[in-house]
Design an enzyme around this catalytic site. Structure first.
Site, PDB file in Angstrom:
ATOM      1  N   LYS A  35       3.468  -6.686  -3.987  1.00 59.28           N
ATOM      2  CA  LYS A  35       4.055  -5.350  -3.985  1.00 59.28           C
ATOM      3  C   LYS A  35       5.529  -5.398  -4.418  1.00 59.28           C
ATOM      4  O   LYS A  35       6.116  -6.482  -4.524  1.00 59.28           O
ATOM      5  CB  LYS A  35       3.891  -4.741  -2.584  1.00 59.28           C
ATOM      6  CG  LYS A  35       2.401  -4.531  -2.202  1.00 59.28           C
ATOM      7  CD  LYS A  35       2.252  -3.976  -0.795  1.00 59.28           C
ATOM      8  CE  LYS A  35       0.785  -3.716  -0.466  1.00 59.28           C
ATOM      9  NZ  LYS A  35       0.606  -3.210   0.922  1.00 59.28           N
TER      10      LYS A  35
ATOM     11  N   TYR B 105      -5.360   3.503  -4.214  1.00 59.52           N
ATOM     12  CA  TYR B 105      -5.397   3.760  -2.774  1.00 59.52           C
ATOM     13  C   TYR B 105      -6.198   5.022  -2.440  1.00 59.52           C
ATOM     14  O   TYR B 105      -5.927   5.669  -1.423  1.00 59.52           O
ATOM     15  CB  TYR B 105      -3.975   3.854  -2.224  1.00 59.52           C
ATOM     16  CG  TYR B 105      -3.341   2.506  -1.911  1.00 59.52           C
ATOM     17  CD1 TYR B 105      -3.969   1.577  -1.076  1.00 59.52           C
ATOM     18  CD2 TYR B 105      -2.089   2.172  -2.428  1.00 59.52           C
ATOM     19  CE1 TYR B 105      -3.382   0.347  -0.786  1.00 59.52           C
ATOM     20  CE2 TYR B 105      -1.493   0.933  -2.126  1.00 59.52           C
ATOM     21  CZ  TYR B 105      -2.150   0.034  -1.300  1.00 59.52           C
ATOM     22  OH  TYR B 105      -1.568  -1.178  -0.996  1.00 59.52           O
TER      23      TYR B 105
ATOM     24  N   HIS C 199      -1.140  -7.020  -1.197  1.00 64.21           N
ATOM     25  CA  HIS C 199      -2.405  -6.312  -1.025  1.00 64.21           C
ATOM     26  C   HIS C 199      -3.528  -7.266  -1.384  1.00 64.21           C
ATOM     27  O   HIS C 199      -3.390  -8.056  -2.315  1.00 64.21           O
ATOM     28  CB  HIS C 199      -2.462  -5.093  -1.962  1.00 64.21           C
ATOM     29  CG  HIS C 199      -3.859  -4.546  -2.108  1.00 64.21           C
ATOM     30  ND1 HIS C 199      -4.377  -3.617  -1.231  1.00 64.21           N
ATOM     31  CD2 HIS C 199      -4.854  -4.844  -2.978  1.00 64.21           C
ATOM     32  CE1 HIS C 199      -5.636  -3.359  -1.582  1.00 64.21           C
ATOM     33  NE2 HIS C 199      -5.944  -4.081  -2.637  1.00 64.21           N
TER      34      HIS C 199
ATOM     35  N   GLU D 108     -11.491  -2.759  -7.614  1.00 67.57           N
ATOM     36  CA  GLU D 108     -10.077  -3.004  -7.905  1.00 67.57           C
ATOM     37  C   GLU D 108      -9.893  -3.909  -9.132  1.00 67.57           C
ATOM     38  O   GLU D 108      -8.999  -3.675  -9.949  1.00 67.57           O
ATOM     39  CB  GLU D 108      -9.388  -3.598  -6.675  1.00 67.57           C
ATOM     40  CG  GLU D 108      -9.287  -2.581  -5.543  1.00 67.57           C
ATOM     41  CD  GLU D 108      -8.733  -3.121  -4.230  1.00 67.57           C
ATOM     42  OE1 GLU D 108      -8.463  -2.300  -3.335  1.00 67.57           O
ATOM     43  OE2 GLU D 108      -8.586  -4.356  -4.098  1.00 67.57           O
TER      44      GLU D 108
ATOM     45  N   ASN E  25       4.946  -4.701   3.549  1.00 66.54           N
ATOM     46  CA  ASN E  25       4.166  -5.884   3.932  1.00 66.54           C
ATOM     47  C   ASN E  25       3.773  -6.787   2.765  1.00 66.54           C
ATOM     48  O   ASN E  25       2.845  -7.588   2.865  1.00 66.54           O
ATOM     49  CB  ASN E  25       2.967  -5.481   4.794  1.00 66.54           C
ATOM     50  CG  ASN E  25       1.967  -4.620   4.053  1.00 66.54           C
ATOM     51  OD1 ASN E  25       2.154  -4.324   2.872  1.00 66.54           O
ATOM     52  ND2 ASN E  25       0.899  -4.238   4.727  1.00 66.54           N
TER      53      ASN E  25
HETATM   54  P1  DAT Z   1      -4.386  -3.658   4.164  1.00 67.06           P
HETATM   55  O1  DAT Z   1      -3.278  -3.608   3.161  1.00 67.06           O
HETATM   56  O2  DAT Z   1      -4.154  -4.738   5.198  1.00 67.06           O
HETATM   57  O3  DAT Z   1      -5.762  -3.702   3.562  1.00 67.06           O
HETATM   58  P2  DAT Z   1      -4.904  -0.846   4.695  1.00 67.06           P
HETATM   59  O4  DAT Z   1      -5.823  -0.892   3.522  1.00 67.06           O
HETATM   60  O5  DAT Z   1      -5.458  -0.305   5.987  1.00 67.06           O
HETATM   61  O6  DAT Z   1      -4.300  -2.292   5.011  1.00 67.06           O
HETATM   62  O7  DAT Z   1      -3.630   0.022   4.324  1.00 67.06           O
HETATM   63  C1  DAT Z   1      -3.042  -0.058   3.053  1.00 67.06           C
HETATM   64  C2  DAT Z   1      -1.542  -0.122   3.205  1.00 67.06           C
HETATM   65  O8  DAT Z   1      -1.061   1.089   3.775  1.00 67.06           O
HETATM   66  C3  DAT Z   1      -1.080  -1.238   4.157  1.00 67.06           C
HETATM   67  O9  DAT Z   1      -0.891  -2.453   3.483  1.00 67.06           O
HETATM   68  C4  DAT Z   1       0.196  -0.685   4.698  1.00 67.06           C
HETATM   69  C5  DAT Z   1      -0.018   0.812   4.711  1.00 67.06           C
HETATM   70  N1  DAT Z   1      -0.464   1.296   6.023  1.00 67.06           N
HETATM   71  C6  DAT Z   1      -1.702   1.183   6.562  1.00 67.06           C
HETATM   72  N2  DAT Z   1      -1.778   1.721   7.773  1.00 67.06           N
HETATM   73  C7  DAT Z   1      -0.545   2.223   8.022  1.00 67.06           C
HETATM   74  C8  DAT Z   1       0.053   2.915   9.115  1.00 67.06           C
HETATM   75  N3  DAT Z   1      -0.657   3.221  10.193  1.00 67.06           N
HETATM   76  N4  DAT Z   1       1.352   3.240   8.995  1.00 67.06           N
HETATM   77  C9  DAT Z   1       2.079   2.944   7.915  1.00 67.06           C
HETATM   78  N5  DAT Z   1       1.587   2.291   6.833  1.00 67.06           N
HETATM   79  C10 DAT Z   1       0.305   1.935   6.896  1.00 67.06           C
HETATM   80 MG    MG Z   2      -6.695  -2.293   2.345  1.00 71.31          MG
END
Ligand code: DAT
Ligand code: MG
Length: 149
Positions: free
Chosen positions: A9, A49, A115, A126, A112
């Site tokens: 990212k 997303y 991805h 993807e 974070n």
């Molecule tokens: P991951 O990236 O571990 O697959 P995800 O697909 O649930 O997690 O979410 C995509 C991204 O969105 C994640 O890397 C960070 C952000 N995100 C997810 N849940 C969140 C939350 N509750 N608050 C803020 N950002 C969040």
């Molecule tokens: Mg995810």
């Protein structure tokens, strides 16, 4: 053999952590079969997303992910999807296990660093969204016999 999509990212690029993060995947034995640097549009980010549309963090996530260039990769190896996610650690760096990318290099959920596809269906979607078939390179590595049994 499995393939997964991984993205470094904008914070990873800005903080000079591209080599560090890619190195961790490489050292695990995952093979890079595609890689490019892209500054994605909001429209493309919405496609990537799409599963998170409507969630409270969605707009912030789109702003973050389009704020600068990212590095997109396809990694190949045994259980590549699960192994890449384990190497990354839990979504929230505060709860990620020590030794993972997110725990060792990050602090907050909204920054974070990486991805990774979360399953075979997502990985296929993807990889197809980010790369054309010609960009996926098939090549042997001389060390493969020391990584794959
Ligand atoms: P991951 O990236 O571990 O697959 P995800 O697909 O649930 O997690 O979410 C995509 C991204 O969105 C994640 O890397 C960070 C952000 N995100 C997810 N849940 C969140 C939350 N509750 N608050 C803020 N950002 C969040
Ligand atoms: Mg995810």
């Amino acid at each position: 053999m499995e393939r997964t999509f991984v993205m470094l990212k904008p914070d990873a690029v800005q903080r000079g952590l591209v080599g560090e993060i890619i190195g961790r995947f490489e050292r695990r034995g995952l093979k890079i079969v595609a890689m490019k640097m892209v500054h994605i549009t909001a429209e493309f980010a919405h496609q990537h997303y799409a599963v998170h549309v409507g969630k409270s963090f969605f707009e912030g996530l789109i702003k973050y992910i389009t704020s600068g260039p990212v590095v997109a990769l396809v990694l190949e190896g045994t259980n590549a999807i699960e192994v890449a996610r384990a190497t990354m650690g839990a979504t929230n760096p505060a709860r990620a296990a020590a030794g993972t990318i997110r725990a060792d290099l990050g602090l907050e959920m909204g920054r974070n660093l990486v991805h990774g596809s979360d399953g075979p269906t997502t990985a296929a979607f993807e990889i197809g969204l980010w790369f054309s078939p010609e960009e996926l390179l098939c090549y042997p590595r001389s060390v493969d016999a020391w990584i794959f049994e």
